[in-house]
Scaffold this motif. Structure first.
Motif, PDB file in Angstrom:
ATOM      1  N   ALA A  67      71.433  75.591 -24.838  1.00  0.00           N
ATOM      2  CA  ALA A  67      72.349  74.447 -24.777  1.00  0.00           C
ATOM      3  C   ALA A  67      73.362  74.633 -23.652  1.00  0.00           C
ATOM      4  CB  ALA A  67      73.059  74.265 -26.116  1.00  0.00           C
ATOM      5  N   GLU A  68      73.861  75.850 -23.512  1.00  0.00           N
ATOM      6  CA  GLU A  68      74.829  76.139 -22.443  1.00  0.00           C
ATOM      7  C   GLU A  68      74.199  75.937 -21.072  1.00  0.00           C
ATOM      8  OE1 GLU A  68      78.284  77.060 -20.520  1.00  0.00           O
ATOM      9  OE2 GLU A  68      78.009  76.782 -22.685  1.00  0.00           O
ATOM     10  N   ARG A  69      72.959  76.389 -20.908  1.00  0.00           N
ATOM     11  CA  ARG A  69      72.278  76.230 -19.626  1.00  0.00           C
ATOM     12  C   ARG A  69      72.055  74.741 -19.316  1.00  0.00           C
ATOM     13  NH1 ARG A  69      68.802  79.347 -16.494  1.00  0.00           N
ATOM     14  NH2 ARG A  69      70.161  81.068 -17.159  1.00  0.00           N
ATOM     15  N   LEU A  70      71.664  73.981 -20.317  1.00  0.00           N
ATOM     16  CA  LEU A  70      71.470  72.542 -20.122  1.00  0.00           C
ATOM     17  C   LEU A  70      72.781  71.852 -19.747  1.00  0.00           C
ATOM     18  CD1 LEU A  70      69.124  71.801 -23.153  1.00  0.00           C
ATOM     19  CD2 LEU A  70      68.496  71.652 -20.740  1.00  0.00           C
ATOM     20  N   TRP A  71      73.846  72.257 -20.392  1.00  0.00           N
ATOM     21  CA  TRP A  71      75.152  71.647 -20.120  1.00  0.00           C
ATOM     22  C   TRP A  71      75.594  71.946 -18.686  1.00  0.00           C
ATOM     23  CZ3 TRP A  71      78.111  68.108 -22.369  1.00  0.00           C
ATOM     24  CH2 TRP A  71      79.442  68.000 -21.952  1.00  0.00           C
ATOM     25  N   GLN A  72      75.441  73.179 -18.267  1.00  0.00           N
ATOM     26  CA  GLN A  72      75.818  73.551 -16.914  1.00  0.00           C
ATOM     27  C   GLN A  72      74.953  72.828 -15.878  1.00  0.00           C
ATOM     28  OE1 GLN A  72      78.508  75.189 -16.172  1.00  0.00           O
ATOM     29  NE2 GLN A  72      78.952  75.594 -18.328  1.00  0.00           N
ATOM     30  N   GLY A  73      73.737  72.483 -16.259  1.00  0.00           N
ATOM     31  CA  GLY A  73      72.853  71.738 -15.368  1.00  0.00           C
ATOM     32  C   GLY A  73      73.063  70.239 -15.441  1.00  0.00           C
ATOM     33  N   GLN A  74      74.113  69.795 -16.135  1.00  0.00           N
ATOM     34  CA  GLN A  74      74.473  68.385 -16.284  1.00  0.00           C
ATOM     35  C   GLN A  74      73.380  67.580 -17.001  1.00  0.00           C
ATOM     36  OE1 GLN A  74      75.791  66.679 -12.563  1.00  0.00           O
ATOM     37  NE2 GLN A  74      77.498  68.097 -12.370  1.00  0.00           N
ATOM     38  N   ARG A  75      72.596  68.265 -17.799  1.00  0.00           N
ATOM     39  CA  ARG A  75      71.630  67.586 -18.667  1.00  0.00           C
ATOM     40  C   ARG A  75      72.307  67.417 -20.022  1.00  0.00           C
ATOM     41  NH1 ARG A  75      66.319  71.223 -17.693  1.00  0.00           N
ATOM     42  NH2 ARG A  75      65.462  69.824 -19.290  1.00  0.00           N
ATOM     43  N   TRP A  76      73.328  66.539 -19.990  1.00  0.00           N
ATOM     44  CA  TRP A  76      74.262  66.461 -21.112  1.00  0.00           C
ATOM     45  C   TRP A  76      73.619  65.998 -22.411  1.00  0.00           C
ATOM     46  CZ3 TRP A  76      76.554  63.653 -16.593  1.00  0.00           C
ATOM     47  CH2 TRP A  76      77.293  64.521 -15.794  1.00  0.00           C
ATOM     48  N   GLN A  77      72.739  65.025 -22.333  1.00  0.00           N
ATOM     49  CA  GLN A  77      72.144  64.507 -23.559  1.00  0.00           C
ATOM     50  C   GLN A  77      71.312  65.577 -24.267  1.00  0.00           C
ATOM     51  OE1 GLN A  77      70.102  60.803 -23.063  1.00  0.00           O
ATOM     52  NE2 GLN A  77      69.636  60.576 -25.214  1.00  0.00           N
ATOM     53  N   GLU A  78      70.502  66.307 -23.508  1.00  0.00           N
ATOM     54  CA  GLU A  78      69.693  67.372 -24.102  1.00  0.00           C
ATOM     55  C   GLU A  78      70.580  68.478 -24.660  1.00  0.00           C
ATOM     56  OE1 GLU A  78      66.041  68.449 -21.694  1.00  0.00           O
ATOM     57  OE2 GLU A  78      67.113  67.172 -20.249  1.00  0.00           O
ATOM     58  N   ALA A  79      71.644  68.801 -23.926  1.00  0.00           N
ATOM     59  CA  ALA A  79      72.557  69.853 -24.381  1.00  0.00           C
ATOM     60  C   ALA A  79      73.229  69.458 -25.688  1.00  0.00           C
ATOM     61  CB  ALA A  79      73.608  70.135 -23.310  1.00  0.00           C
ATOM     62  N   MET A 130      76.109  60.487 -25.354  1.00  0.00           N
ATOM     63  CA  MET A 130      76.605  60.514 -26.731  1.00  0.00           C
ATOM     64  C   MET A 130      76.228  59.250 -27.487  1.00  0.00           C
ATOM     65  SD  MET A 130      80.452  62.026 -26.138  1.00  0.00           S
ATOM     66  CE  MET A 130      80.898  60.719 -24.991  1.00  0.00           C
ATOM     67  N   GLY A 131      75.558  58.308 -26.799  1.00  0.00           N
ATOM     68  CA  GLY A 131      75.224  57.036 -27.427  1.00  0.00           C
ATOM     69  C   GLY A 131      76.426  56.130 -27.570  1.00  0.00           C
ATOM     70  N   GLU A 132      77.480  56.384 -26.784  1.00  0.00           N
ATOM     71  CA  GLU A 132      78.694  55.583 -26.882  1.00  0.00           C
ATOM     72  C   GLU A 132      78.805  54.543 -25.769  1.00  0.00           C
ATOM     73  OE1 GLU A 132      82.360  57.613 -27.446  1.00  0.00           O
ATOM     74  OE2 GLU A 132      81.569  59.014 -28.905  1.00  0.00           O
ATOM     75  N   ASP A 133      77.717  54.346 -25.017  1.00  0.00           N
ATOM     76  CA  ASP A 133      77.773  53.336 -23.954  1.00  0.00           C
ATOM     77  C   ASP A 133      77.651  51.927 -24.518  1.00  0.00           C
ATOM     78  OD1 ASP A 133      75.159  54.107 -24.700  1.00  0.00           O
ATOM     79  OD2 ASP A 133      74.321  53.171 -22.906  1.00  0.00           O
ATOM     80  N   ARG A 134      76.904  51.755 -25.605  1.00  0.00           N
ATOM     81  CA  ARG A 134      76.797  50.452 -26.250  1.00  0.00           C
ATOM     82  C   ARG A 134      76.228  50.601 -27.657  1.00  0.00           C
ATOM     83  NH1 ARG A 134      74.987  46.630 -23.358  1.00  0.00           N
ATOM     84  NH2 ARG A 134      74.859  47.615 -21.300  1.00  0.00           N
TER      85      ARG A 134
END
Length: 264
Positions: A67-79, A130-134
């Motif tokens: 999860a940390e690696r995904l977050w650092q790679g800006q793959r936020w949804q997967e993280a 986060m699913g908060e766009d709409r």
């Protein structure tokens, strides 16, 4: 029966042996960054815990690192998805839930910064993971930002139209309703134009009164109202009816402070 028991014992023995091998394999996979293998080993270790009765803390380690690696790679949804899975699992700890909330708050902060800078779509990029766009119900943070944005854009467009019609006081009212930093900056030139025009009108009004102007210069209200009503009955809008009726009666539209009058 002996053969069956022997086979069962062999299977259990093999399972115990494999369970003993898994922590070391998991450790190597995690240290080498082989997260798929690490997750596979941790899942196998979790499935074998019926023999030892302990919950494998190792199961959370790979998910945490991945999860940390995904977050650092800006793959936020997967993280976020992986971190949520970890936080809700038996391997999750309090720090995992704190990290999940921290990541979500970081995305909201970035979204609001983009929004205030005038980048609506850029803000949605941070809210989407986060699913908060709409939301179908229209109650997501992204829905609220879009509504806020549209309201400010509408006031900007309305003020522009009113300026073209030289309806300065109404234009100023529309500009005062703009409460978004970016839209305020976009309407700054228009506001200066409106304020300059209003200042000139105030000066003219003062000069007008200083020369003894009276209400006698105004078109009679009864005549003006009758003419306006006749034009409204033809389907003409309020402002056009007022200005046309004023001209028909030999007057001209005069901005007098916050009020507009018809004078000869």
């Amino acid at each position: 029966m002996a053969l069956t028991l022997g086979l069962v014992a062999a299977v259990i023995g093999a399972a115990r042996w494999w369970e003993g091998q898994l922590p070391g394999r998991l450790e190597r996979a995690a240290s080498e960054g082989r997260y798929e293998a690490c997750l596979a080993y941790s899942d196998q270790l979790a499935s074998l815990r019926w023999m030892t009765g302990r919950a494998p803390r190792e199961q959370g380690r790979c998910r945490r690192a991945r999860a940390e690696r995904l977050w650092q790679g800006q793959r936020w949804q997967e993280a976020l998805q992986l971190q949520l899975l970890l936080a809700n699992s038996e391997a999750g700890i309090h720090a995992d839930r704190d990290r999940l909330r921290s990541w979500q708050e970081e995305l909201r902060t970035k979204a609001m910064a983009r929004f205030e800078a005038g980048d609506l779509e850029g803000a949605m990029v941070f809210l989407k993971p986060m699913g908060e766009d709409r939301h179908p119900a229209g109650d997501a943070l992204g829905d609220n930002l879009r509504e806020f944005w549209s309201r400010n854009r509408f006031q900007q467009e309305r003020a522009t139209q009113l300026v073209e019609q030289k309806r300065w006081w109404e234009a100023l009212e529309a500009l005062n309703r703009i409460d978004h930093p970016w839209w305020k900056s976009q309407s700054a030139v228009l506001r200066r134009q409106v304020e300059t025009a209003i200042s000139g009108l105030k000066t003219q009004e003062q000069e007008h009164h200083s020369h003894g102007a009276t209400a006698a210069n105004s078109v009679p209200v009864a005549e003006l109202d009758a003419a306006i009503k006749g034009l409204l009955a033809q389907g003409i809008d309020d402002w056009s009816a007022f200005t046309r009726a004023c001209r028909q009666l030999g007057g001209k539209v005069v901005e007098s402070g916050p009020e507009t009058t018809c004078q000869r």
